[in-house]
Design a protein around this motif. Structure first.
Motif, PDB file in Angstrom:
ATOM      1  N   TYR A 113      -3.233  24.568  35.883  1.00  0.00           N
ATOM      2  CA  TYR A 113      -4.280  24.644  34.866  1.00  0.00           C
ATOM      3  C   TYR A 113      -3.912  23.768  33.679  1.00  0.00           C
ATOM      4  N   LEU A 114      -4.869  22.966  33.240  1.00  0.00           N
ATOM      5  CA  LEU A 114      -4.698  22.129  32.061  1.00  0.00           C
ATOM      6  C   LEU A 114      -5.323  22.835  30.866  1.00  0.00           C
ATOM      7  N   ASN A 115      -4.526  23.007  29.810  1.00  0.00           N
ATOM      8  CA  ASN A 115      -4.980  23.725  28.607  1.00  0.00           C
ATOM      9  C   ASN A 115      -5.389  25.162  28.918  1.00  0.00           C
ATOM     10  N   GLY A 116      -4.817  25.713  29.995  1.00  0.00           N
ATOM     11  CA  GLY A 116      -5.048  27.109  30.320  1.00  0.00           C
ATOM     12  C   GLY A 116      -6.360  27.413  31.000  1.00  0.00           C
ATOM     13  N   SER A 117      -7.227  26.403  31.183  1.00  0.00           N
ATOM     14  CA  SER A 117      -8.541  26.698  31.747  1.00  0.00           C
ATOM     15  C   SER A 117      -8.983  25.716  32.840  1.00  0.00           C
ATOM     16  N   GLU A 118      -8.743  24.433  32.635  1.00  0.00           N
ATOM     17  CA  GLU A 118      -9.221  23.422  33.584  1.00  0.00           C
ATOM     18  C   GLU A 118      -8.286  23.338  34.787  1.00  0.00           C
ATOM     19  N   GLU A 119      -8.827  23.559  35.992  1.00  0.00           N
ATOM     20  CA  GLU A 119      -8.026  23.491  37.202  1.00  0.00           C
ATOM     21  C   GLU A 119      -7.673  22.040  37.541  1.00  0.00           C
ATOM     22  N   VAL A 120      -6.408  21.826  37.871  1.00  0.00           N
ATOM     23  CA  VAL A 120      -5.961  20.476  38.202  1.00  0.00           C
ATOM     24  C   VAL A 120      -5.015  20.523  39.401  1.00  0.00           C
ATOM     25  N   ALA A 121      -4.854  19.360  40.029  1.00  0.00           N
ATOM     26  CA  ALA A 121      -3.861  19.196  41.096  1.00  0.00           C
ATOM     27  C   ALA A 121      -2.718  18.376  40.507  1.00  0.00           C
ATOM     28  N   VAL A 122      -1.505  18.886  40.597  1.00  0.00           N
ATOM     29  CA  VAL A 122      -0.341  18.244  39.984  1.00  0.00           C
ATOM     30  C   VAL A 122       0.578  17.712  41.084  1.00  0.00           C
ATOM     31  N   LYS A 123       0.730  16.402  41.102  1.00  0.00           N
ATOM     32  CA  LYS A 123       1.597  15.786  42.096  1.00  0.00           C
ATOM     33  C   LYS A 123       2.990  15.591  41.490  1.00  0.00           C
ATOM     34  N   VAL A 124       3.997  16.145  42.140  1.00  0.00           N
ATOM     35  CA  VAL A 124       5.380  15.996  41.688  1.00  0.00           C
ATOM     36  C   VAL A 124       5.983  14.777  42.374  1.00  0.00           C
ATOM     37  N   GLU A 125       6.319  13.775  41.598  1.00  0.00           N
ATOM     38  CA  GLU A 125       6.787  12.512  42.151  1.00  0.00           C
ATOM     39  C   GLU A 125       8.177  12.642  42.770  1.00  0.00           C
ATOM     40  N   LEU A 126       8.410  11.790  43.774  1.00  0.00           N
ATOM     41  CA  LEU A 126       9.698  11.772  44.456  1.00  0.00           C
ATOM     42  C   LEU A 126      10.846  11.445  43.509  1.00  0.00           C
ATOM     43  N   LEU A 127      10.581  10.615  42.517  1.00  0.00           N
ATOM     44  CA  LEU A 127      11.641  10.181  41.606  1.00  0.00           C
ATOM     45  C   LEU A 127      12.337  11.349  40.935  1.00  0.00           C
ATOM     46  N   LEU A 128      11.607  12.429  40.715  1.00  0.00           N
ATOM     47  CA  LEU A 128      12.158  13.548  39.966  1.00  0.00           C
ATOM     48  C   LEU A 128      13.166  14.366  40.771  1.00  0.00           C
ATOM     49  N   ARG A 129      13.199  14.176  42.081  1.00  0.00           N
ATOM     50  CA  ARG A 129      14.113  14.990  42.886  1.00  0.00           C
ATOM     51  C   ARG A 129      15.195  14.148  43.566  1.00  0.00           C
ATOM     52  N   VAL A 130      15.299  12.897  43.158  1.00  0.00           N
ATOM     53  CA  VAL A 130      16.291  12.012  43.753  1.00  0.00           C
ATOM     54  C   VAL A 130      17.459  11.855  42.797  1.00  0.00           C
ATOM     55  N   HIS A 131      18.612  12.384  43.170  1.00  0.00           N
ATOM     56  CA  HIS A 131      19.800  12.319  42.314  1.00  0.00           C
ATOM     57  C   HIS A 131      21.025  11.997  43.161  1.00  0.00           C
ATOM     58  N   HIS A 132      21.604  10.822  42.929  1.00  0.00           N
ATOM     59  CA  HIS A 132      22.809  10.424  43.655  1.00  0.00           C
ATOM     60  C   HIS A 132      23.511   9.346  42.857  1.00  0.00           C
ATOM     61  N   THR A 133      24.833   9.324  42.927  1.00  0.00           N
ATOM     62  CA  THR A 133      25.611   8.373  42.138  1.00  0.00           C
ATOM     63  C   THR A 133      25.341   6.932  42.530  1.00  0.00           C
ATOM     64  N   ASN A 134      24.815   6.703  43.734  1.00  0.00           N
ATOM     65  CA  ASN A 134      24.517   5.343  44.169  1.00  0.00           C
ATOM     66  C   ASN A 134      23.027   5.033  44.189  1.00  0.00           C
ATOM     67  N   LEU A 135      22.284   5.795  43.397  1.00  0.00           N
ATOM     68  CA  LEU A 135      20.868   5.523  43.154  1.00  0.00           C
ATOM     69  C   LEU A 135      20.663   5.415  41.648  1.00  0.00           C
ATOM     70  N   VAL A 136      19.912   4.413  41.214  1.00  0.00           N
ATOM     71  CA  VAL A 136      19.658   4.246  39.791  1.00  0.00           C
ATOM     72  C   VAL A 136      18.918   5.467  39.271  1.00  0.00           C
ATOM     73  N   SER A 137      19.429   6.063  38.194  1.00  0.00           N
ATOM     74  CA  SER A 137      18.881   7.320  37.676  1.00  0.00           C
ATOM     75  C   SER A 137      17.659   7.086  36.793  1.00  0.00           C
ATOM     76  N   LEU A 138      16.689   7.961  36.956  1.00  0.00           N
ATOM     77  CA  LEU A 138      15.526   7.980  36.061  1.00  0.00           C
ATOM     78  C   LEU A 138      15.898   8.816  34.844  1.00  0.00           C
ATOM     79  N   VAL A 139      15.973   8.176  33.687  1.00  0.00           N
ATOM     80  CA  VAL A 139      16.372   8.863  32.461  1.00  0.00           C
ATOM     81  C   VAL A 139      15.199   9.641  31.870  1.00  0.00           C
TER      82      VAL A 139
END
Length: 291
Positions: free
Chosen positions: A21-47
């Motif tokens: 929900y956006l602003n507590g009322s408007e229904e939305v679809a939220v896509k969680v990007e792959l970048l946010l779950r990729v963590h490894h010492t040999n991958l460039v980190s998203l700050v």
């Protein structure tokens, strides 16, 4: 917004889509990007990211030694990478890809592995960058077909259309050949345009020195080089079924580095012994012995 990712609506190539929900009322679809779950010492980190007045930006860690291509091109005032350093860089990059293939859930295919996407920090630790073309897939799912050809000419898997980790293995094989030869991946002025064809041609003549980067001046262990060359050609096999996994690639590259280091240590010991013999000779013939 999603009540702690409570309700999943589905999953696309770039991540899971959640109901929210956006602003507590408007229904939305939220896509969680792959970048946010990729963590490894040999991958460039998203700050982080910036979204200010319509200006969108992704913020990554800084890599002070630019990319691998920069150090191979010979066009910049940079020192020549030793063979052992190149092997370490290859291992780092392979570890990053292995993580994408078997460490992520769901697994990921990078789809644009190339020398300009292997970045180097101040210690020359290599990290894979640019996940703009990355896609997720279910491990072992060979039915996933990508209708859009993605990647860079020369590095592209000849078995285009199938989204699987073996496509990254092929591209990595091309990068490894590039690291060894310091040749362009595609060169219109060469006897064989593509680097795999050129290497195969020179291999038939049986001279490894004609394949290796002349800037190395033969400063490498031949066993290490032959093993790495066989690995690179295996990765770049036109048939994906005949290519090794990234885990197998890492194992062979570590053997190559061990062989190289053993040679260097042996040479160092020989130099030390030689120096010691000279010292002994000098002491005996010129300097009086204590009585």
């Amino acid at each position: 917004m999603t009540s702690n990712f409570q309700r999943a609506l589905g999953e696309g190539g770039f991540g899971i889509v959640y109901h929210g929900y956006l602003n507590g009322s408007e229904e939305v679809a939220v896509k969680v990007e792959l970048l946010l779950r990729v963590h490894h010492t040999n991958l460039v980190s998203l700050v982080g990211y910036c979204d200010e007045r319509g200006h969108l930006a992704l913020i990554y860690e800084y890599m002070s030694n630019v990319d691998l291509k920069h150090h191979l091109s010979g066009k910049h005032d940079v020192s020549i990478l030793k063979w052992s350093t190149r092997l370490r860089i290859a291992i780092d990059a392979a570890l990053g890809l292995e993580y994408l293939h078997i460490g992520c859930r769901p697994s990921m295919v990078h789809r644009d592995v190339k020398s300009t996407n292997i970045l180097l920090d101040d210690q020359f630790t290599a990290k894979i960058a640019d996940f703009g073309l990355s896609r997720s897939f279910q491990l072992g799912d060979e039915s996933h077909i990508s209708t859009v050809v993605a990647g860079t000419p020369g590095y592209l898997d000849p078995e285009t259309g199938r989204l699987a980790e073996m496509s990254d293995v092929y591209s990595f094989g091309i990068v490894l050949l590039e690291m060894m030869t310091n040749q362009r991946v595609i060169d219109q002025n060469r006897e064989k345009r593509h680097i795999t064809e050129w290497v195969a041609l020179v291999l038939n003549r049986g001279d490894i020195t004609k394949i290796m980067d002349p800037n190395l001046y033969g400063d490498y262990n031949s066993n290490s080089v032959w093993k790495a060359l066989e690995l690179a050609m295996s990765c770049a096999n036109p048939s994906s079924e005949k290519r090794p996994s990234m885990s197998q690639v890492i194992s062979v590259l570590k053997e190559c580095l061990t062989s190289e280091n053993l040679m260097r240590n042996k040479n160092h010991d020989m130099e030390s012994d030689s120096s010691l013999e000279l010292t002994k000779s000098f002491d005996t013939e010129v300097v009086p012995r204590a009585r």
